[in-house]
Design a protein around this motif. Structure first.
Motif, mmCIF file in Angstrom:
data_model
loop_
_atom_site.group_PDB
_atom_site.id
_atom_site.type_symbol
_atom_site.label_atom_id
_atom_site.label_comp_id
_atom_site.label_asym_id
_atom_site.label_seq_id
_atom_site.Cartn_x
_atom_site.Cartn_y
_atom_site.Cartn_z
ATOM 1 N N ALA A 1 7.063 -0.131 16.453
ATOM 2 C CA ALA A 1 5.919 -1.050 16.397
ATOM 3 C C ALA A 1 4.982 -0.698 15.254
ATOM 4 O O ALA A 1 4.276 -1.563 14.716
ATOM 5 C CB ALA A 1 5.163 -1.027 17.729
ATOM 6 N N ASN A 2 4.979 0.577 14.855
ATOM 7 C CA ASN A 2 4.105 0.986 13.759
ATOM 8 C C ASN A 2 4.577 0.446 12.416
ATOM 9 O O ASN A 2 3.839 0.504 11.429
ATOM 10 C CB ASN A 2 4.002 2.509 13.696
ATOM 11 C CG ASN A 2 3.201 3.073 14.858
ATOM 12 O OD1 ASN A 2 2.421 2.358 15.480
ATOM 13 N ND2 ASN A 2 3.401 4.342 15.161
ATOM 14 N N MET A 3 5.822 -0.064 12.371
ATOM 15 C CA MET A 3 6.290 -0.637 11.117
ATOM 16 C C MET A 3 5.529 -1.896 10.751
ATOM 17 O O MET A 3 5.577 -2.355 9.610
ATOM 18 C CB MET A 3 7.791 -0.943 11.206
ATOM 19 C CG MET A 3 8.678 0.305 11.223
ATOM 20 S SD MET A 3 8.444 1.354 9.760
ATOM 21 C CE MET A 3 9.047 0.282 8.461
ATOM 22 N N ILE A 4 4.805 -2.459 11.740
ATOM 23 C CA ILE A 4 3.942 -3.601 11.424
ATOM 24 C C ILE A 4 2.920 -3.205 10.368
ATOM 25 O O ILE A 4 2.557 -3.996 9.489
ATOM 26 C CB ILE A 4 3.239 -4.107 12.700
ATOM 27 C CG1 ILE A 4 4.258 -4.747 13.654
ATOM 28 C CG2 ILE A 4 2.150 -5.115 12.356
ATOM 29 C CD1 ILE A 4 4.909 -5.994 13.113
ATOM 30 N N ILE A 5 2.458 -1.937 10.444
ATOM 31 C CA ILE A 5 1.504 -1.459 9.451
ATOM 32 C C ILE A 5 2.129 -1.481 8.066
ATOM 33 O O ILE A 5 1.464 -1.784 7.070
ATOM 34 C CB ILE A 5 1.024 -0.038 9.819
ATOM 35 C CG1 ILE A 5 0.310 -0.062 11.182
ATOM 36 C CG2 ILE A 5 0.118 0.540 8.745
ATOM 37 C CD1 ILE A 5 -0.142 1.293 11.649
ATOM 38 N N ALA A 6 3.438 -1.182 8.006
ATOM 39 C CA ALA A 6 4.120 -1.178 6.711
ATOM 40 C C ALA A 6 4.132 -2.567 6.087
ATOM 41 O O ALA A 6 4.184 -2.702 4.862
ATOM 42 C CB ALA A 6 5.543 -0.671 6.871
ATOM 43 N N THR A 7 4.100 -3.602 6.909
ATOM 44 C CA THR A 7 4.087 -4.967 6.367
ATOM 45 C C THR A 7 2.719 -5.369 5.869
ATOM 46 O O THR A 7 2.571 -6.437 5.263
ATOM 47 C CB THR A 7 4.548 -5.969 7.433
ATOM 48 O OG1 THR A 7 3.580 -6.024 8.502
ATOM 49 C CG2 THR A 7 5.904 -5.581 7.999
ATOM 50 N N LYS A 8 1.683 -4.550 6.143
ATOM 51 C CA LYS A 8 0.327 -4.866 5.721
ATOM 52 C C LYS A 8 -0.141 -4.036 4.532
ATOM 53 O O LYS A 8 -1.044 -4.460 3.803
ATOM 54 C CB LYS A 8 -0.642 -4.645 6.894
ATOM 55 C CG LYS A 8 -0.286 -5.406 8.158
ATOM 56 C CD LYS A 8 -0.292 -6.904 7.942
ATOM 57 C CE LYS A 8 0.022 -7.648 9.239
ATOM 58 N NZ LYS A 8 0.083 -9.115 9.031
ATOM 59 N N LEU A 9 0.453 -2.860 4.325
ATOM 60 C CA LEU A 9 -0.001 -1.975 3.250
ATOM 61 C C LEU A 9 0.542 -2.471 1.913
ATOM 62 O O LEU A 9 1.745 -2.484 1.679
ATOM 63 C CB LEU A 9 0.461 -0.535 3.507
ATOM 64 C CG LEU A 9 0.049 0.475 2.429
ATOM 65 C CD1 LEU A 9 -1.469 0.611 2.363
ATOM 66 C CD2 LEU A 9 0.697 1.827 2.687
ATOM 67 N N GLU A 10 -0.361 -2.871 1.021
ATOM 68 C CA GLU A 10 0.039 -3.374 -0.281
ATOM 69 C C GLU A 10 0.314 -2.220 -1.241
ATOM 70 O O GLU A 10 -0.401 -1.219 -1.248
ATOM 71 C CB GLU A 10 -1.052 -4.278 -0.863
ATOM 72 C CG GLU A 10 -1.304 -5.533 -0.043
ATOM 73 C CD GLU A 10 -2.463 -6.339 -0.580
ATOM 74 O OE1 GLU A 10 -3.105 -5.870 -1.559
ATOM 75 O OE2 GLU A 10 -2.750 -7.420 -0.032
ATOM 76 N N MET A 11 1.351 -2.378 -2.048
ATOM 77 C CA MET A 11 1.725 -1.371 -3.028
ATOM 78 C C MET A 11 0.903 -1.535 -4.310
ATOM 79 O O MET A 11 0.433 -2.622 -4.635
ATOM 80 C CB MET A 11 3.207 -1.488 -3.365
ATOM 81 C CG MET A 11 4.149 -1.179 -2.210
ATOM 82 S SD MET A 11 4.203 0.592 -1.763
ATOM 83 C CE MET A 11 3.001 0.648 -0.427
ATOM 84 N N ARG A 12 0.733 -0.405 -4.990
ATOM 85 C CA ARG A 12 0.052 -0.384 -6.273
ATOM 86 C C ARG A 12 0.980 0.257 -7.309
ATOM 87 O O ARG A 12 1.872 1.052 -6.945
ATOM 88 C CB ARG A 12 -1.256 0.397 -6.172
ATOM 89 C CG ARG A 12 -2.296 -0.234 -5.238
ATOM 90 C CD ARG A 12 -2.796 -1.554 -5.808
ATOM 91 N NE ARG A 12 -3.851 -2.124 -4.978
ATOM 92 C CZ ARG A 12 -3.669 -3.089 -4.094
ATOM 93 N NH1 ARG A 12 -2.435 -3.545 -3.889
ATOM 94 N NH2 ARG A 12 -4.675 -3.586 -3.407
#
Length: 449
Positions: free
Chosen positions: A400-411
Motif C-alpha cells: 500500500a505504501n507504493m501509492i506514495i511512489a506514484t506521488k513523488l515527482e522525480m528531479r
C-alpha cells in the motif's frame, strides 16, 4: 555476518562490501527522511520545469509556414469565430416537491352516486358536466356548480378541495357522497426548448416532474456534439447550468425536480458539423469567384504535402540528434538491487514519479532487493552547502505504501537506490569467501608437501 567478515579478512584479506545509505567519508551529511504525504509535498515543491519538445512537434501541416521555398498557402475561407466555451457547472438545488395545488385552468372531475335522489338533486350538474368531463377552474379560482354556485378551490390540494366541497354540499342540503379527481392539468407548466426534438410546455401533475421526464416529453436532447451542449434551467431569476455529457452520466442530475415556471433550454455554443458545412460553402464561394476550384484544392493539397514532409524531416532530425546524444536531457539514475543499473530519461512536458522510474525499468529484484530500503537520493541544491544530500526513504514491505511512489515527482540527477536483503549479503559474502578459503588451503597443502 561478522564471523564471515572476519574469516574473509583473515583468510584472504578481502572483505565483502555491501552498499548502504550512510554519511560519506568526507563527512558530508546524508539526511534520511521517511517518505510520508507531507514529505512528498515538500519534495515536490522544489522548482522543476520539464523540458519542452521543439516547436516542430506542435506544428500541423496546412497551418501555414514561413519556411523558404514552401510558398504561401492559398487564401483560407472565413471560419465562424464561435468556439467551444468553457462550460460551467451549477446544478439545480434539491427541492422537496409540495402536494399539487389546484390552479386556474385545471379540470376537475366530480363524480356522485347514481341514486335517484342524488341525480335529481344534481341533475343540472350531471347533465352539464358529464359531457365536458368535469369542471374547469375559472380565472377567479372557482368552479361553478349548478344549484350551488361558485366554489373557490384555487390554491387548495385535492384533499382540501374535497373538504371544501363537502361543506358546501352539506350547507346546500345536497347529499355529500362524491369523489373528486384531477382530470386535466393546465395551471402549472415547465417550458422546454432549444436543442430538443420538439419544444413544448410540459404540465406538472400530481407526480413530481423531473428534468429527465421533461426532456423526454420534448423528444430528448438533439445535439450532434454532446460535449459542447449545456442544459440550462432558468428559475426565479437564477440560471443553473449542467453540461449535457455530465447530465447523461449522473442519475442525480436527471432526477432534479422541476417547479412551476421553470424554463429548460438545451444550448450548444459550437457545432462541428455546422462548422464543416460552413467551411465547404466558403470554399465553393471562393471557387466560384476565381473559377478555379480544382486548381485551388490541388494547390492546397500540394502545399500541405510539402509542409508535412518538412515537418517530418525536422522531427526525424531531432530524433537522430537525440540518439547521438546531441540533445540535452534530464535523467534519473537507478542503482542497487534493480533489474538494470540504468538511467531513466525524464519525459518532456510532464513529471515522472518514482513509480514510473521503477516500473518502466522492470522494478526491483524482489529476490535480492530489500523492499523496506528503497531510497531516492537528491542533492539539496537550495542550500549553501551543495554537498548536502537528502535520502527519501520508502518502506514498501506493505505494498500500500507504493501509492506514495506514484506521488513523488522525480528531479534531474535523482538517484534511486535499493539495498540488498540481509540474506543476499550473506549469500554473496559466502560466494566470495569459500573460493578464497579453498585456494588458501590448497596453497598451504602444496607448501607443506
Amino acid at each position: 555476518m561478522a564471523f564471515i567478515s572476519v574469516l574473509a579478512s583473515a583468510g584472504c584479506g578481502v572483505l565483502y562490501q555491501s552498499p548502504e545509505v550512510k554519511e560519506r567519508e568526507d563527512g558530508s551529511p546524508v539526511t534520511v527522511v521517511p517518505l510520508t504525504s507531507a514529505e512528498v509535498s515538500r519534495a515536490n515543491s522544489s522548482p522543476y520545469t520539464p523540458r519542452a519538445l521543439p516547436a516542430v512537434f506542435y506544428a500541423a501541416a496546412g497551418a501555414g509556414s514561413s519556411q523558404p521555398g514552401l510558398g504561401a498557402l492559398p487564401a483560407e475561407p472565413y471560419l465562424p469565430s464561435t468556439t467551444p466555451k468553457q462550460q460551467t457547472f451549477r446544478p439545480l438545488p434539491d427541492t422537496l416537491p409540495e402536494p399539487y395545488k389546484i390552479g386556474v385552468g385545471d379540470v376537475l372531475l366530480l363524480a356522485t352516486k347514481s341514486s335517484g335522489s342524488t341525480v335529481e338533486q344534481l341533475s343540472g350538474l350531471l347533465a352539464a358536466q358529464n359531457q365536458r368531463q368535469g369542471y374547469t377552474v375559472r380565472d377567479d379560482g372557482s368552479i361553478a356548480i349548478p344549484e350551488v354556485g361558485p366554489v373557490q378551490l384555487s390554491g387548495l390540494t385535492v384533499q382540501e378541495a374535497e373538504d371544501r366541497l363537502f361543506q358546501v354540499l352539506v350547507q346546500n342540503q345536497i347529499d355529500p357522497s362524491f369523489s373528486l379527481e384531477m382530470a386535466e392539468f393546465h395551471s402549472k407548466k415547465v417550458a422546454v426548448g432549444g436543442a430538443v426534438k420538439s419544444a413544448t410546455l410540459v404540465p406538472i401533475t400530481l407526480n413530481k416532474l423531473t428534468l429527465s421526464a421533461a426532456l423526454t416529453s420534448a423528444g430528448g436532447v438533439s445535439v450532434r456534439d454532446k460535449e459542447f451542449a449545456v442544459v440550462r434551467v432558468y428559475r426565479d431569476g437564477n440560471l443553473y447550468e449542467m453540461p449535457v455529457s455530465m447530465y447523461l452520466d449522473r442519475q442525480d442530475l436527471q432526477d432534479k425536480v422541476l417547479l412551476n415556471g421553470d424554463a429548460v433550454f438545451v444550448d450548444t455554443s459550437y457545432d462541428l458539423d455546422r462548422a464543416v458545412e460552413f467551411y465547404k460553402s466558403k470554399i465553393d464561394i471562393i471557387s466560384l469567384r476565381t473559377d478555379a476550384r480544382e486548381s485551388t484544392l490541388t494547390a492546397l493539397e500540394t502545399e500541405v504535402a510539402l509542409q508535412r514532409n518538412s515537418l517530418e524531416e525536422r522531427r526525424d532530425l531531432f530524433e537522430l540528434r537525440t540518439k547521438l546524444g546531441a540533445e540535452k536531457h534530464d535523467y534519473v539514475y537507478l542503482t542497487g538491487e534493480v533489474e538494470n543499473q540504468a538511467r531513466f530519461q525524464l519525459p518532456y512536458q510532464q513529471h515522472a514519479t518514482l513509480a514510473d522510474v521503477l516500473y518502466s525499468e522492470g522494478g526491483f529484484d524482489t529476490t535480492t532487493g530489500d523492499p523496506s530500503q528503497i531510497y531516492v537520493l537528491r542533492s539539496d541544491d537550495q542550500s549553501d552547502n551543495l554537498a548536502a544530500i537528502t535520502a527519501y526513504h520508502l518502506d514498501a514491505r506493505n505494498p500500500a505504501n507504493m501509492i506514495i511512489a506514484t506521488k513523488l515527482e522525480m528531479r534531474p540527477n535523482d538517484v534511486v537506490f535499493i539495498e540488498e536483503q540481509q540474506i543476499t549479503k550473506w549469500s554473496r559474502a559466502l560466494q566470495q569467501l569459500f573460493p578464497s578459503l579453498l585456494r588458501t588451503a590448497e596453497t598451504s597443502v602444496l607448501g607443506a608437501l
